[in-house]
Design an enzyme around this catalytic site. Structure first.
Site, PDB file in Angstrom:
ATOM      1  N   TYR A   1      16.474  -3.650 -18.518  1.00 34.08           N
ATOM      2  CA  TYR A   1      17.283  -2.482 -18.175  1.00 34.08           C
ATOM      3  C   TYR A   1      18.683  -2.866 -17.693  1.00 34.08           C
ATOM      4  O   TYR A   1      18.854  -3.836 -16.949  1.00 34.08           O
ATOM      5  CB  TYR A   1      16.616  -1.685 -17.048  1.00 34.08           C
TER       6      TYR A   1
ATOM      7  N   LYS B   1      -4.565  -4.430  10.506  1.00 37.53           N
ATOM      8  CA  LYS B   1      -3.944  -3.158  10.092  1.00 37.53           C
ATOM      9  C   LYS B   1      -3.433  -3.280   8.655  1.00 37.53           C
ATOM     10  O   LYS B   1      -3.334  -4.391   8.117  1.00 37.53           O
ATOM     11  CB  LYS B   1      -2.811  -2.811  11.050  1.00 37.53           C
TER      12      LYS B   1
END
Ligand SMILES: *Cc1c(COP(=O)(O)O)cnc(C)c1O
Length: 373
Positions: free
Chosen positions: A261, A42
């Site tokens: 940042y 999956k």
């Protein structure tokens, strides 16, 4: 037409070692010799790529695959014509004809789904294939034991179906000492007695390495195939993904200045800093950065460990390469963020998540190469 290599266009590259995925599957099969080892593929084979991982596993002898969704089943069927493919999330309304046309088999996890499948079988005048999911303590998908008993005693729905096996799913097998394991094993014994003669499937990766009482006839390993930790605190099987990112530039940052940042991390010495083309948009978690005093994940360059400096941005990461010789730390060189020693679980630890989420979150911008096919 201008010819450029894929490498020149991508910031970072992933190498998927399918030979190691196959070796890990063999290790799962060896741990449960009396069962058939299926493969759970999956989420695009846990981020490694259904289109390359499924054929490699099928060539190695995998006869049964599990996916979550019908769409994933179609992707798997496109590359493996002859194997059995089961849809763990069950029978979505309207999906039945597509499943049957491509020989995808739903795992039925509620009375409603069983009724719908049985109705379709009667309408078509043939027994339709299905697997049955019974809950033993996860409380996610699956009939309760009481519902299963009632299904058998009060309906003939199962008579309309060609049942492949009955399964359940372990909730805490990654913690071998967790009391839920024994409770679920006992409930699974009751399921066996309820469906004598029907094949059984119980173990995920963690259950595979928990002992024979968890194996049943068909094991369903996922994360172990992809090199993730399946028992907390124990080493995983072989890692299967190498992640390398390109250095765009190397700059000098004087002691005391901050990087990235928020000015969230200052360098404590005059530093050389490599700016690398990898970021959270590639699935490299923002939380794996270094900020506000937390030490982030690391990369390796020229054999030397390089800590991440400051926050992870969308497309960029800063690495402290002060200790790396300039012959290795230069624009155009590639730093390693994931390999046999820097594992998905190590990054997951910094990002406060699990290896599963690191693997399945690997982004779409990489230059992908398959090795060992
Ligand atoms: C995902 C899944 C698996 C595989 O689990 P791993 O922990 O990755 O081995 C097995 N069974 C079911 C029902 C699942 O949803």
């Amino acid at each position: 037409m201008i010819e450029v290599t894929a490498e020149a266009l991508a910031g970072a590259r992933l190498t998927i070692h399918v030979d190691r995925i196959v070796a890990n599957w063999r290790a799962c099969q060896a741990a449960a010799p009396s069962a058939e080892a299926a493969a759970v593929v999956k989420a695009d084979a846990y981020g490694t790529g259904i289109a390359t991982t499924v054929p490699a596993l099928a060539a190695a002898g995998v006869k049964t695959f599990f996916v979550a969704l019908p769409s994933e089943g179609l992707a798997a069927r496109a590359v493996t014509p002859d194997t059995e493919i089961f849809i763990l999330n069950g029978l979505f309304e309207g999906a039945g004809p597509v499943l049957d046309a491509h020989r995808l088999i739903p795992v039925l996890g509620s009375i409603g789904e069983i009724e719908a499948r049985a109705r379709a079988a009667r309408t078509q005048g043939r027994r339709l294939k299905a697997a049955l999911h019974i809950d033993t303590g996860m409380n996610r998908l699956g009939l309760t034991l009481v519902e299963a008993e009632r299904l058998l005693s009060e309906t003939d729905h199962l008579g309309a179906l060609d049942l492949c096996f009955v399964m359940s799913h372990l909730a805490a097998a990654d913690q071998p000492g967790h009391p839920l394991n024994a409770r679920q094993a006992a409930a699974f014994g009751a399921i066996r007695r309820l469906f004598p003669g029907l094949k059984t499937s119980f173990a995920n990766s963690a259950g595979t390495f928990l002992g024979p009482e968890f194996h049943g006839d068909l094991i369903r390993p996922g994360i172990a195939l992809y090199g993730g930790v399946y028992h907390a605190g124990h080493p995983p099987l072989q890692s299967v993904v190498t992640l390398e990112a390109r250095i765009i530039q190397v700059r000098d940052v004087p002691a005391g200045e901050t990087v990235g940042y928020g000015g969230a991390q200052a360098v404590t010495r005059d530093s050389r800093v490599a700016i690398v083309a990898l970021g959270y948009a590639d699935g490299y978690h923002r939380r794996a950065g270094s900020a506000d005093g937390a030490r982030g994940a690391r990369a390796r360059l020229g054999g030397i460990e390089c800590p991440i400096l400051g926050r992870v941005s969308m497309d960029l990461i800063a690495l402290d390469v002060t200790d790396v010789p300039e012959s290795a730390a230069h624009a155009g060189a590639f730093a390693r963020f994931l390999d046999e020693t820097i594992t998905v679980d190590e990054i997951a630890g910094h990002a406060e998540t699990i290896g599963y989420e690191i693997l399945t979150g690997l982004g779409r911008r990489y230059q992908r190469t398959v090795s060992g096919a």
